[in-house]
Design a protein around this motif. Structure first.
Motif, PDB file in Angstrom:
ATOM      1  N   ASP A 281       0.855  -1.172   0.000  1.00 13.89           N
ATOM      2  CA  ASP A 281       0.000   0.000   0.000  1.00 13.89           C
ATOM      3  C   ASP A 281       0.896   1.229   0.000  1.00 13.89           C
ATOM      4  O   ASP A 281       1.874   1.298   0.747  1.00 13.89           O
ATOM      5  CB  ASP A 281      -0.895  -0.001   1.236  1.00 13.89           C
ATOM      6  CG  ASP A 281      -1.814  -1.205   1.236  1.00 13.89           C
ATOM      7  OD1 ASP A 281      -2.376  -1.493   0.171  1.00 13.89           O
ATOM      8  OD2 ASP A 281      -1.946  -1.846   2.278  1.00 13.89           O
ATOM      9  N   VAL A 282       0.590   2.190  -0.844  1.00 13.49           N
ATOM     10  CA  VAL A 282       1.471   3.353  -0.971  1.00 13.49           C
ATOM     11  C   VAL A 282       0.668   4.643  -0.849  1.00 13.49           C
ATOM     12  O   VAL A 282      -0.533   4.673  -1.112  1.00 13.49           O
ATOM     13  CB  VAL A 282       2.215   3.357  -2.330  1.00 13.49           C
ATOM     14  CG1 VAL A 282       3.158   2.190  -2.429  1.00 13.49           C
ATOM     15  CG2 VAL A 282       1.231   3.335  -3.491  1.00 13.49           C
ATOM     16  N   CYS A 283       1.363   5.674  -0.450  1.00 12.26           N
ATOM     17  CA  CYS A 283       0.783   7.013  -0.382  1.00 12.26           C
ATOM     18  C   CYS A 283       1.913   7.959  -0.785  1.00 12.26           C
ATOM     19  O   CYS A 283       2.925   8.046  -0.078  1.00 12.26           O
ATOM     20  CB  CYS A 283       0.299   7.297   1.033  1.00 12.26           C
ATOM     21  SG  CYS A 283      -0.499   8.905   1.197  1.00 12.26           S
ATOM     22  N   VAL A 284       1.811   8.596  -1.928  1.00 11.29           N
ATOM     23  CA  VAL A 284       2.910   9.414  -2.437  1.00 11.29           C
ATOM     24  C   VAL A 284       2.418  10.806  -2.809  1.00 11.29           C
ATOM     25  O   VAL A 284       1.244  11.034  -3.095  1.00 11.29           O
ATOM     26  CB  VAL A 284       3.574   8.759  -3.676  1.00 11.29           C
ATOM     27  CG1 VAL A 284       4.238   7.449  -3.304  1.00 11.29           C
ATOM     28  CG2 VAL A 284       2.548   8.540  -4.781  1.00 11.29           C
ATOM     29  N   GLY A 285       3.373  11.727  -2.824  1.00 13.83           N
ATOM     30  CA  GLY A 285       3.079  13.112  -3.160  1.00 13.83           C
ATOM     31  C   GLY A 285       4.056  14.016  -2.432  1.00 13.83           C
ATOM     32  O   GLY A 285       4.700  13.605  -1.456  1.00 13.83           O
ATOM     33  N   ALA A 286       4.160  15.260  -2.890  1.00 12.96           N
ATOM     34  CA  ALA A 286       5.101  16.188  -2.271  1.00 12.96           C
ATOM     35  C   ALA A 286       4.778  16.405  -0.800  1.00 12.96           C
ATOM     36  O   ALA A 286       5.671  16.613   0.024  1.00 12.96           O
ATOM     37  CB  ALA A 286       5.071  17.523  -3.021  1.00 12.96           C
ATOM     38  N   ALA A 287       3.484  16.335  -0.454  1.00 13.44           N
ATOM     39  CA  ALA A 287       3.106  16.553   0.945  1.00 13.44           C
ATOM     40  C   ALA A 287       3.681  15.468   1.853  1.00 13.44           C
ATOM     41  O   ALA A 287       4.005  15.734   3.011  1.00 13.44           O
ATOM     42  CB  ALA A 287       1.590  16.610   1.068  1.00 13.44           C
TER      43      ALA A 287
ATOM     44  N   ALA B  67      12.322  27.629   5.360  1.00 14.60           N
ATOM     45  CA  ALA B  67      13.152  26.490   4.944  1.00 14.60           C
ATOM     46  C   ALA B  67      12.665  26.025   3.586  1.00 14.60           C
ATOM     47  O   ALA B  67      11.485  26.220   3.229  1.00 14.60           O
ATOM     48  CB  ALA B  67      13.040  25.365   5.965  1.00 14.60           C
ATOM     49  N   VAL B  68      13.567  25.436   2.823  1.00 17.19           N
ATOM     50  CA  VAL B  68      13.177  24.868   1.524  1.00 17.19           C
ATOM     51  C   VAL B  68      12.561  23.498   1.784  1.00 17.19           C
ATOM     52  O   VAL B  68      13.190  22.621   2.379  1.00 17.19           O
ATOM     53  CB  VAL B  68      14.393  24.734   0.587  1.00 17.19           C
ATOM     54  CG1 VAL B  68      13.975  24.058  -0.719  1.00 17.19           C
ATOM     55  CG2 VAL B  68      15.000  26.102   0.315  1.00 17.19           C
ATOM     56  N   LEU B  69      11.332  23.328   1.358  1.00 13.93           N
ATOM     57  CA  LEU B  69      10.626  22.060   1.566  1.00 13.93           C
ATOM     58  C   LEU B  69      10.321  21.419   0.220  1.00 13.93           C
ATOM     59  O   LEU B  69      10.190  22.128  -0.794  1.00 13.93           O
ATOM     60  CB  LEU B  69       9.306  22.301   2.317  1.00 13.93           C
ATOM     61  CG  LEU B  69       9.408  22.910   3.715  1.00 13.93           C
ATOM     62  CD1 LEU B  69       8.004  23.129   4.287  1.00 13.93           C
ATOM     63  CD2 LEU B  69      10.218  22.011   4.633  1.00 13.93           C
ATOM     64  N   PRO B  70      10.185  20.109   0.175  1.00 11.40           N
ATOM     65  CA  PRO B  70       9.818  19.442  -1.078  1.00 11.40           C
ATOM     66  C   PRO B  70       8.535  20.042  -1.660  1.00 11.40           C
ATOM     67  O   PRO B  70       7.566  20.272  -0.935  1.00 11.40           O
ATOM     68  CB  PRO B  70       9.605  17.989  -0.647  1.00 11.40           C
ATOM     69  CG  PRO B  70      10.474  17.822   0.557  1.00 11.40           C
ATOM     70  CD  PRO B  70      10.424  19.148   1.259  1.00 11.40           C
ATOM     71  N   GLY B  71       8.577  20.317  -2.948  1.00 10.23           N
ATOM     72  CA  GLY B  71       7.408  20.887  -3.609  1.00 10.23           C
ATOM     73  C   GLY B  71       7.473  22.392  -3.741  1.00 10.23           C
ATOM     74  O   GLY B  71       6.581  22.997  -4.358  1.00 10.23           O
ATOM     75  N   SER B  72       8.492  23.009  -3.146  1.00 10.06           N
ATOM     76  CA  SER B  72       8.632  24.459  -3.305  1.00 10.06           C
ATOM     77  C   SER B  72      10.099  24.775  -3.611  1.00 10.06           C
ATOM     78  O   SER B  72      10.999  24.266  -2.938  1.00 10.06           O
ATOM     79  CB  SER B  72       8.188  25.195  -2.031  1.00 10.06           C
ATOM     80  OG  SER B  72       9.008  24.843  -0.945  1.00 10.06           O
ATOM     81  N   ALA B  73      10.314  25.623  -4.619  1.00 16.04           N
ATOM     82  CA  ALA B  73      11.681  25.935  -5.031  1.00 16.04           C
ATOM     83  C   ALA B  73      12.361  26.866  -4.039  1.00 16.04           C
ATOM     84  O   ALA B  73      13.565  26.787  -3.810  1.00 16.04           O
ATOM     85  CB  ALA B  73      11.669  26.563  -6.426  1.00 16.04           C
TER      86      ALA B  73
END
Lengths: 111, 475
Positions: free
Chosen positions: B410-416, B457-463
């Protein structure tokens, strides 16, 4: 008279976890089943089937270990890992040890 | 004590699977051996047992165990955790938003399976339809091994079916639902390896975990079984303590997987009959709240204490975290010993627009309180405290089931998902109990909790660097 080796710690733990009455009946089941395993070993030897021989020896080793019958387990293990033997003396030794082991197991199971 | 358990005058102990509970004498035994429980834990057990026909609300349990006192939920959860360590996780189920229920079925007194029952008919006496009793299949051609394994498992409270070869095992697995297969390797007709090979090519069979039990020597057999997808391996003669631990762990993993799949199916749709697991990689985008929690400093702690202590610590921690997450309707999609990742907002009953953030934050607060209570217990035992860090992020995720025909998860993926993990890492460097939120989560909270805005801070999904917010200690 042959000195039969039953590891008391293994046997006591078996009784503690499964119940003494159950183990006594399990010994009876072993006494019924094990001679057929030895017969299977003899048949495999006569047929020259190494794999069949190994499987039967493996099965006897497994059951012997369960009850703490260490000498019988060692003899069966040697046959399991040794390939098809050149002569039947190893099986004879196992059969002899098995008879003594069953007597000893029945004694301590009902003690 | 203002309220005695309803069964307090029972003259004889009641038998529940492996457990005998004598309410009047306040005694509990497991597999015939007496177990010492704390006073609160026994009161709690008595309350659950006497009300086992229903889900018992937390407030009701607190009133029984701590009559007249104002007590936080986390005290109750610590006692629940203590009981689960003795009785097994499955003995007490958490019903999100409602409470707890004792799940082990009562047996007619006297005990239905006392030591000494005839081995040859032991499995025939078991009722097949007892609810919630795990169904186990034992495949072993050796009668002594089969009877002994069956006996051991029945004493643990399981419903056991036995077969003598791999072919029969496959037939039963395809015809009936089982929760676990205990598989011997050396068998006629179809041996254990052959069964594992067929299972590896049949997605439906992979839902049933497999523990191999064998006296084959050497690592090669173990390695081959694991390669073929077996979940665990036990050498014969099987140590009963290890057997119980492995069986309980496998059943708990299956229960969790089943639970997750049930909820994840609402996103991706149920797998069509006969479709492979890989074909489940459909699903749709959903706005959800992701929570990532980790126990920091466990590596250093593990180097200083016995391995068993570390495993017990991780087990307790995981139990408490799952309780907090599932209690708020979250779904755990990843577990890694010292880390848990969960998703909130996948239930159809929850509105996607911000509805899931509040349960996630409540779960985080609960997790923090539980760890504080847990640390207080450890302090009494002169054990070092553990440190929890949590990250929460909101965004679009894809959930479903993906993998190869042999291995699927079972997977759950995404930038969040990655953002929550990154926030949890940052929280780990800011002190024990820190909970960090992304901007989207803070907006969705609409001021319901107090937050501090930290350095961007730089977070995944934002440059670019974006603001990060820390949850204050009071909600």
């Amino acid at each position: 008279m042959t000195h039969v080796v039953i590891d008391p710690h293994t046997f006591d733990e078996l009784q503690a976890s499964a119940g003494a009455d159950f183990v006594a009946e399990l010994v009876d089941t072993f006494a019924e089943e094990a001679p057929t395993i030895v017969a299977e070993m003899r048949a495999a030897f006569a047929e020259g089937s190494a794999e069949r021989f190994r499987r039967a020896a493996h099965s006897l080793k497994s059951n012997s270990s369960t009850f703490g019958a260490t000498r019988l387990a060692e003899l069966a293990r040697a046959l399991e890992l040794g390939g098809l033997p050149a002569h039947a003396s190893g099986v004879d030794a196992v059969a002899h040890e098995l008879g003594s082991t069953i007597v000893a197991l029945r004694e301590i199971a009902r003690a | 004590m203002s309220e005695r358990p309803a069964g307090a005058t029972d003259p004889a102990p009641a038998q529940f699977g492996r457990f005998a509970i004598h309410l009047a004498e306040r005694r509990l035994s497991v597999d015939g051996a007496p177990v010492t429980l704390g006073s609160r834990a026994f009161d709690l057990l008595a309350a659950l047992v006497t009300r086992r026909d229903r889900v018992v609300p937390k407030d009701e349990l607190i009133e029984v165990v701590w009559p007249g006192l104002v007590v936080e939920d986390n005290n109750l959860q610590v006692q629940i955790s203590a009981l689960r360590k003795v009785l097994g996780t499955q003995a007490i189920s958490t019903v999100p938003g409602r409470g707890y229920q004792f799940t082990v079925a009562a047996q007619p007194a006297p005990a239905a399976t006392p030591p000494g029952a005839r081995p040859s008919r032991a499995h025939e006496r078991r009722g097949a339809g007892r609810p919630r009793t795990p169904r186990l299949l034992v495949a072993d051609d050796n009668k002594v091994n089969r009877l002994l394994l069956c006996r051991s498992l029945e004493l643990m409270g399981h419903d056991v079916t036995t077969v003598e070869n791999g072919r029969s095992a496959l037939e039963r697995l395809r015809a009936e639902p089982f929760d676990l297969l205990l598989l011997d390797l050396e068998m006629p007709e179809l041996d254990g390896f052959g069964l594992l090979e067929q299972r590896a090519d049949d997605a439906a069979l992979q839902d049933v975990p497999v523990i191999v039990t064998s006296s084959l020597e050497g690592a090669a057999a173990v390695a081959r079984c694991i390669e073929l997808g077996a979940d665990d391996y036990l050498h014969k003669p099987v140590n009963p303590v290890l057997l119980k631990a492995r069986v309980d762990a496998s059943l708990e993993r299956k229960r969790l997987r089943d639970h997750q799949r049930e909820l994840l199916a609402r996103l991706g749709g149920d797998r069509p009959e006969g479709a492979s697991a890989a074909a489940d990689a459909v699903g749709r985008h959903v706005e959800a709240t992701l929570l990532s929690a980790r126990l920091h400093g466990i590596d250093a702690l593990a180097a200083l204490q016995p391995a068993q202590d570390t495993l017990e610590l991780l087990s307790s921690w995981t139990t408490l975290m799952l309780d907090a997450i599932e209690g708020q309707g979250g779904i755990v999609h990843q577990m890694a010993g010292d880390a848990v990742a969960a998703v909130f907002g996948m239930s159809e009953s929850e509105p996607a627009s911000g509805g899931a953030i509040w349960p996630a934050v409540q779960a985080a607060l609960e997790m923090r309180e539980l760890v504080a209570a847990f640390n207080a217990e450890r302090a009494v035992l002169a054990k070092p405290a553990i440190a929890l860090a949590i990250g929460i992020a909101r965004g679009s995720v894809v959930a479903g089931r993906a993998g190869t025909p042999r291995r699927a998860a079972d997977v759950c993926v995404g930038a969040a998902v990655q953002r929550a993990a990154r926030l949890e890492e940052l929280a780990g460097g800011l002190g024990a109990g820190t909970v960090l939120l992304d901007g989207s989560s803070r907006v969705a909270l609409a001021g319901r909790v107090v937050t501090d805005t930290l350095a961007p801070a730089v977070l995944p999904g934002s440059a670019d660097a974006v603001p990060v917010h820390a949850l204050e200690n009071t909600a």
